[in-house]
Design a protein around this motif. Structure first.
Motif, mmCIF file in Angstrom:
data_model
loop_
_atom_site.group_PDB
_atom_site.id
_atom_site.type_symbol
_atom_site.label_atom_id
_atom_site.label_comp_id
_atom_site.label_asym_id
_atom_site.label_seq_id
_atom_site.Cartn_x
_atom_site.Cartn_y
_atom_site.Cartn_z
ATOM 1 N N ILE A 186 62.937 40.763 46.228
ATOM 2 C CA ILE A 186 62.278 39.634 46.444
ATOM 3 C C ILE A 186 61.211 39.665 45.583
ATOM 4 N N GLY A 187 60.873 38.863 44.633
ATOM 5 C CA GLY A 187 59.525 38.886 43.624
ATOM 6 C C GLY A 187 58.671 38.070 44.333
ATOM 7 N N ALA A 188 57.172 38.408 44.257
ATOM 8 C CA ALA A 188 56.171 37.804 44.699
ATOM 9 C C ALA A 188 56.119 36.437 44.071
ATOM 10 N N ALA A 189 55.602 35.404 44.764
ATOM 11 C CA ALA A 189 55.520 34.077 44.357
ATOM 12 C C ALA A 189 54.162 34.104 43.454
ATOM 13 N N GLN A 190 54.381 33.264 42.358
ATOM 14 C CA GLN A 190 53.268 33.179 41.432
ATOM 15 C C GLN A 190 52.501 32.026 41.912
ATOM 16 N N ILE A 191 51.207 32.219 42.274
ATOM 17 C CA ILE A 191 50.146 30.996 42.366
ATOM 18 C C ILE A 191 49.659 30.367 41.064
ATOM 19 N N ALA A 192 49.620 29.383 40.843
ATOM 20 C CA ALA A 192 49.387 28.628 39.620
ATOM 21 C C ALA A 192 47.542 28.775 39.592
ATOM 22 N N SER A 193 46.943 29.058 38.600
ATOM 23 C CA SER A 193 45.888 29.147 38.341
ATOM 24 C C SER A 193 44.977 27.970 38.281
ATOM 25 N N THR A 194 43.905 27.734 38.692
ATOM 26 C CA THR A 194 43.210 26.264 38.767
ATOM 27 C C THR A 194 41.835 26.346 38.020
ATOM 28 N N THR A 195 41.617 25.660 37.074
ATOM 29 C CA THR A 195 40.259 25.810 36.270
ATOM 30 C C THR A 195 39.445 24.759 36.849
ATOM 31 N N PHE A 196 38.137 25.094 37.134
ATOM 32 C CA PHE A 196 37.190 24.242 37.707
ATOM 33 C C PHE A 196 36.138 24.179 36.709
ATOM 34 N N PRO A 197 35.314 23.224 36.591
ATOM 35 C CA PRO A 197 34.259 22.738 35.739
ATOM 36 C C PRO A 197 33.293 23.470 36.063
ATOM 37 N N SER A 198 32.379 23.927 34.995
ATOM 38 C CA SER A 198 31.407 24.622 35.167
ATOM 39 C C SER A 198 30.286 23.749 35.445
ATOM 40 N N SER A 199 29.093 24.524 36.273
ATOM 41 C CA SER A 199 28.033 23.625 36.892
ATOM 42 C C SER A 199 27.120 22.814 35.935
ATOM 43 N N SER A 200 27.374 23.202 34.665
ATOM 44 C CA SER A 200 26.592 22.383 33.704
ATOM 45 C C SER A 200 27.326 21.246 33.320
ATOM 46 N N ALA A 201 28.545 20.966 33.611
ATOM 47 C CA ALA A 201 29.323 19.988 33.387
ATOM 48 C C ALA A 201 29.281 18.852 34.385
ATOM 49 N N LEU A 202 28.751 19.290 35.489
ATOM 50 C CA LEU A 202 28.475 18.440 36.591
ATOM 51 C C LEU A 202 27.416 17.412 36.515
#
Length: 202
Positions: A186-202
């Motif tokens: 049984i292979g490990a489940a892959q967790i999709a990566s999430t990209t968060f905006p940088s602090s300068s873009a906030l």
């Protein structure tokens, strides 16, 4: 003149003619199988020619192993009887022959393991559809059951499955010596990566 009285009667017996009966079961029929689809065992017997008469030999058997219209693996006793009173067997009016139908032996090389891949989903993915015996009595197949170690087929990692006969199959089949195991992972489940905006873009 005759020396016999006019009312003389002679009484005598004519004994039945004693015959020998040879009963045999073919080597093919002595192992469990479909027996050409009808479930019957060919029981062959031979007797000498009997004055151009039919000795009226009948065969019968008794065994708990005969069920559902076919011979299962087990022991049988065939009883031959003569319907024509002019003939008999050496042991009397009936003679018996015993034979055994052996279980069909399945070798490890006949086990076909399903080509399957698995990914962790937090559920037990053991659905029992893993092993089949191919080439059974010619070209037949037999669905098998399995045991697995570790027992719960849930977490990611490797598992060893062992092919097994069901309880019902064990009365007519057996495994030869050999390795009846197969590895699944049984292979490990892959967790999709999430990209968060940088602090300068906030």
């Amino acid at each position: 003149s005759s020396w016999l009285p006019a009312n003389f009667a002679a009484v005598f017996d004519i004994d039945p003619y004693t015959i020998a009966l040879s009963i045999a079961v073919s080597a093919e029929d002595s192992v469990y199988g479909p027996f050409l689809g009808d479930g019957q065992v060919d029981i062959n017997y031979t007797t000498p020619t009997l004055n151009n008469e039919d000795s009226q030999i009948a065969l019968s058997y008794a065994s708990d192993a005969y069920t559902d219209g076919k011979f299962n693996a087990g022991g049988y006793t065939v009883t031959a009887t003569i319907g024509n009173a002019n003939y008999t067997f050496a042991g009397g009016a009936a003679t018996q022959y015993s034979f055994t139908i052996e279980k069909y032996t399945i070798g490890a090389g006949y086990i076909v393991w399903a080509d399957r891949t698995f990914t962790y989903n937090a559920k037990d993915q053991n659905d029992g559809a893993f092993a089949t015996a191919a080439g059974v009595y010619g070209d037949g197949t037999l669905d098998l059951t399995e045991s697995v170690a570790p027992e719960a087929f849930i977490d990611a990692g490797g598992y060893t499955f062992t092919a097994e006969l069901t309880e019902a199959q064990q009365s007519n089949y057996r495994f030869a010596d050999g390795d009846f195991t197969h590895e699944y992972t049984i292979g490990a489940a892959q967790i999709a990566s999430t990209t968060f905006p940088s602090s300068s873009a906030l």
